[in-house]
Design a protein around this motif. Structure first.
Motif, PDB file in Angstrom:
ATOM      1  N   GLN A  11       0.926  15.677  -1.440  1.00 15.71           N
ATOM      2  CA  GLN A  11       2.273  15.119  -1.607  1.00 15.71           C
ATOM      3  C   GLN A  11       2.775  14.488  -0.309  1.00 15.71           C
ATOM      4  O   GLN A  11       3.428  13.443  -0.328  1.00 15.71           O
ATOM      5  N   LYS A  12       2.442  15.087   0.826  1.00 21.69           N
ATOM      6  CA  LYS A  12       2.806  14.507   2.122  1.00 21.69           C
ATOM      7  C   LYS A  12       2.082  13.174   2.334  1.00 21.69           C
ATOM      8  O   LYS A  12       2.665  12.215   2.846  1.00 21.69           O
ATOM      9  N   GLN A  15       3.733  10.558   0.212  1.00 18.16           N
ATOM     10  CA  GLN A  15       4.988  10.121   0.846  1.00 18.16           C
ATOM     11  C   GLN A  15       4.705   9.057   1.904  1.00 18.16           C
ATOM     12  O   GLN A  15       5.418   8.063   1.986  1.00 18.16           O
ATOM     13  N   GLN A  16       3.669   9.256   2.699  1.00 16.35           N
ATOM     14  CA  GLN A  16       3.323   8.275   3.726  1.00 16.35           C
ATOM     15  C   GLN A  16       2.843   6.973   3.090  1.00 16.35           C
ATOM     16  O   GLN A  16       3.214   5.889   3.531  1.00 16.35           O
ATOM     17  N   ASN A  18       3.661   5.750   0.336  1.00 17.50           N
ATOM     18  CA  ASN A  18       4.806   5.067  -0.266  1.00 17.50           C
ATOM     19  C   ASN A  18       5.620   4.281   0.752  1.00 17.50           C
ATOM     20  O   ASN A  18       6.496   3.501   0.375  1.00 17.50           O
ATOM     21  N   THR A  19       5.342   4.465   2.041  1.00 13.09           N
ATOM     22  CA  THR A  19       6.053   3.702   3.077  1.00 13.09           C
ATOM     23  C   THR A  19       5.307   2.422   3.456  1.00 13.09           C
ATOM     24  O   THR A  19       5.802   1.626   4.246  1.00 13.09           O
ATOM     25  N   SER A  28       5.113  -0.548  -2.503  1.00 16.26           N
ATOM     26  CA  SER A  28       4.162   0.327  -1.815  1.00 16.26           C
ATOM     27  C   SER A  28       2.789   0.291  -2.486  1.00 16.26           C
ATOM     28  O   SER A  28       2.683   0.101  -3.705  1.00 16.26           O
ATOM     29  N   TYR A  30       0.946   2.693  -3.034  1.00 12.10           N
ATOM     30  CA  TYR A  30       0.802   3.801  -3.977  1.00 12.10           C
ATOM     31  C   TYR A  30       1.438   3.451  -5.322  1.00 12.10           C
ATOM     32  O   TYR A  30       0.849   3.653  -6.373  1.00 12.10           O
TER      33      TYR A  30
END
Length: 111
Positions: A11-12, A15-16, A18-19, A28, A30
């Motif tokens: 999940q981390k 999150q990255q 998605n940036t 993004s 993703y």
């Protein structure tokens, strides 16, 4: 590494990812569905990640600096020691791979 720890770490990573916006479409990588797999391994007490991703346009020269950016973002996560990004071309990317959130953003950008 336990399954729950892997899921938290995944999940981390997401999150990255998605940036990072795609080079051609302002969404993004993703959300566009360009990330096919995320593999997390513990090797000699180090955590290594391998990401399988594709491109929208197979003729696009996804330059090394873009792949390095992806690796760098993932490696910025404290627990991760190394990240490799591998380009894959099967299955071929298509619009059905875009997440619902990605489709929403595409529609907003079109207006």
């Amino acid at each position: 590494m336990e399954k729950e720890q892997k899921e938290i770490l995944k999940q981390k990573i997401i999150q990255q990812l998605n940036t990072i916006e795609d080079l051609e479409v302002p969404i993004s990588i993703y959300e566009l569905g360009l990330i096919y797999d995320i593999f997390i391994e513990s090797i000699d007490e180090k955590i290594e990640v391998t990401i399988h991703m594709t491109q929208i346009n197979l003729r696009c020269n996804s330059n090394k600096s873009f792949l390095d950016l992806i690796s760098s973002k993932v490696e910025s996560i404290e627990e991760i020691d190394k990240c490799k990004v591998k380009l894959v071309f099967s299955p071929k990317w298509d619009l059905t791979m875009i997440s619902p959130e990605g489709l929403k953003k595409l529609r907003q950008n079109a207006n």
